[in-house]
Design an enzyme around this catalytic site. Structure first.
Site, short mmCIF file in Angstrom:
data_model
loop_
_atom_site.label_atom_id
_atom_site.label_comp_id
_atom_site.label_asym_id
_atom_site.label_seq_id
_atom_site.Cartn_x
_atom_site.Cartn_y
_atom_site.Cartn_z
N GLY A 1 0.80 -1.21 0.00
CA GLY A 1 0.00 0.00 0.00
C GLY A 1 0.84 1.27 0.00
O GLY A 1 1.96 1.31 -0.53
N SER A 2 0.31 2.31 0.64
CA SER A 2 0.85 3.66 0.48
C SER A 2 2.23 3.89 1.08
O SER A 2 2.87 4.90 0.79
CB SER A 2 -0.12 4.68 1.07
N VAL A 3 2.72 2.97 1.92
CA VAL A 3 4.11 3.14 2.38
C VAL A 3 5.06 3.10 1.19
O VAL A 3 6.16 3.64 1.24
CB VAL A 3 4.50 2.06 3.42
N PHE A 4 4.61 2.45 0.10
CA PHE A 4 5.44 2.35 -1.10
C PHE A 4 5.62 3.71 -1.76
O PHE A 4 6.56 3.90 -2.54
CB PHE A 4 4.80 1.38 -2.09
N LYS A 5 4.74 4.67 -1.46
CA LYS A 5 4.87 6.01 -2.03
C LYS A 5 6.17 6.68 -1.58
O LYS A 5 6.65 7.62 -2.23
CB LYS A 5 3.68 6.88 -1.64
#
Length: 540
Positions: free
Chosen positions: A249-253
């Site tokens: 999810g958004s931790v990959f951003k």
């Protein structure tokens, strides 16, 4: 008399020349070989695993007077005894050695001894013991009945360090194997994760604490836990840190924004028009809480904009974005001393849709440990980190391989700190006074039959501290947390994973020798981190 002794002598000579017969060979049977293993200790020398002497019960079928009596009385001590198998073994009078039960505790061995059954005896053997119980069970692994390593660090001990084959309870003389784990930190992480599972009614949790300079893994926890002394092969208890892969999810951003900045595609002040939803491959990409105005790259990170992250990845293009992930060591399998890490699950082809979804952590599944290693480079000045469970000597050099520029790392540290320190940041509940925590939230829907399950998510928080010069990275994951009153009826990472991370950091900071700054404790948290404060005098 002379003739009598001559006859005896002749018979002895004849038997000596004839050698052993087949019938005499059956009188001896090789006893199973065991292994003496070195102790395993944590980074401070505290015991994690050791060999202890245990009693193993065996039978000599030729000396057993009453098989049925032996079986019936032993069944009282061992309710799970396989009676048919034991009766079959005891019926073979040509055998002189049959294992009945190995690794008995002293009380059980005494109970068998008190039965007074002919033909039974004990052999002293080495057995592996884990003073910490379930603590770090996934990392330690386990041994088989012969005390030979099967998985985890125990397997590493066999393959690399070495064990000694023994026929009795003789302890190894090798020096202990010193791990990078810290028992105190490990216990704190496991305790806080267990509390979070209850607090948010989650199905499981995982967490890792990594030294961003050396790559040493200070703590690695996965719930449900396992007992290394009684291994459970249930898939629900698989190691979530290195033995499984997940869409994060958004931790990959964090990586997507770092890529855009490092490749000069944007700066934190670059404005991106995110007002329109993106459509690709029949899918619509939109923001959970759209602000309906153009955002800077910094705001894309702070507000966790899916559209903004996708547009940054599209600006780079599929080939360039994939090359960046390869450069960050995210496309090939890695391994540690505890064994192979689950290899990345990548899209079969990289097109526009795959580039968009990967930019915000979907369509690409990684082991949390592999992602944490890449994220360490984002905060440590851009240097490659190789995760290790073995304590590195103080004078050992760590390869200085750049993965991104130091300037990019500094900008990402600023963004991560703002995401926690500013009211608009999604990570504000992860703030710990005095520790200058920085980080990024992530709420990823879990895949299911026919698509993603909207209410089944992995909530995670990627953190580092202290952000002026990060020493440790903390990655916390909660699996399928439940929306409740404490989370405001939401399952977002900002409501559960972020506060869990705050509790972890507040607890492990002092254990790692990092003290909170006095300025923050006095209420003036806006002041810069004091480089001369006691926080700099920390234990490696």
């Amino acid at each position: 008399m002379a003739l009598f002794f001559m006859a005896i002598g002749a018979q002895l000579v004849r038997l000596a020349l004839a050698g052993l017969t087949d019938s005499s060979i059956s009188l001896s049977e090789t006893v199973a070989q065991s292994y003496a293993r070195p102790d395993i200790v944590d980074r401070n020398g505290r015991l994690l695993a050791t060999d202890v002497v245990a009693y193993s019960l065996f039978a000599d079928p030729a000396r057993v007077l009453d098989r049925d009596e032996v079986i019936e009385k032993l069944a009282v001590v061992f309710p799970d005894l396989d009676r048919n198998a034991l009766r079959r073994d005891l019926s073979d009078r040509d055998r002189r050695f049959v294992w009945v039960r190995r690794g008995l505790p002293p009380r059980t061995a005494q109970a068998v001894h008190d039965l007074g059954l002919p033909g039974l005896d004990f052999r002293r053997e080495l057995r592996r013991a884990y003073p910490g119980g379930n603590l770090a069970g996934h990392v330690l692994g386990y041994v088989n009945i012969d005390n030979k390593g099967v998985s985890g660090i125990e397997r590493y001990v066999d393959d690399i360090v070495g064990v000694e084959a023994v026929q009795s309870a003789t302890r190894a003389e090798r020096p202990p194997v010193r791990l990078s784990l810290d028992i105190g930190v490990q216990h704190a992480v496991e305790a806080e994760l267990a509390d979070a599972v209850k607090r948010y009614e989650a199905q499981g949790a995982a967490g890792i604490v990594l030294d961003v300079d050396t790559g040493e893994i200070v703590a690695s926890a996965s719930l449900p836990e396992v007992d290394p002394a009684r291994p459970n092969m249930d898939s629900a208890r698989a190691d979530k840190i290195s033995g499984s892969t997940f869409e994060l999810g958004s931790v990959f951003k964090t990586l997507t924004v770092a890529m855009a900045i490092d490749q000069a595609l944007a700066t934190p002040e670059t404005i991106v028009d995110v007002r329109k939803e993106l459509k690709s491959g029949g899918f619509t990409i939109k923001d959970l809480h759209p602000l309906r105005r153009p955002l800077t790259v910094a705001e894309i990170f702070l507000h966790s904009s899916n559209v903004g992250a996708a547009m940054l990845a599209l600006q780079a293009g599929p080939d360039r974005f994939q090359a960046f992930l390869r450069h960050m060591q995210l496309t090939d399998a890695i391994k540690t001393e505890a064994g192979n890490v689950s290899p990345p699950q990548l899209p079969p082809r990289w097109g526009e849709t795959e580039t968009i979804t990967a930019s915000y952590g979907h369509g690409i599944a990684l082991a949390p440990l592999q992602f944490a290693a890449a994220a360490s480079a984002v905060v440590n000045g851009g240097r490659k980190v190789t995760p290790t469970y073995i304590k590195r000597p103080f004078d050992s050099g760590v390869a200085d391989i750049p993965l991104m520029s130091a300037a990019t790392s500094q900008k990402m540290r600023d963004l991560m700190r703002r995401n926690v320190a500013e009211p608009a940041g999604t990570g504000k509940r992860a703030d710990v006074p005095g520790y200058q925590v920085g980080g990024k939230t992530g709420t990823a829907e879990m895949p299911g039959v026919g698509g993603y399950r909207e209410k089944a998510v992995i909530s995670s928080f990627l953190a580092a501290f202290p952000m002026d010069k990060p020493r440790y990275l903390v990655f916390v994951m909660l699996f399928e947390p439940t929306a409740n009153k404490e989370t405001g009826g939401e399952v977002l990472a900002s409501r559960n994973a972020a506060p869990t991370t705050a509790r972890v950091i507040s607890r492990i900071g002092p254990l790692l020798g990092i003290l909170p700054t006095q300025a923050a404790l006095s209420g003036n948290s806006g002041l810069a981190f004091d480089a001369a404060s006691p926080a700099k005098y920390e234990a490696r």
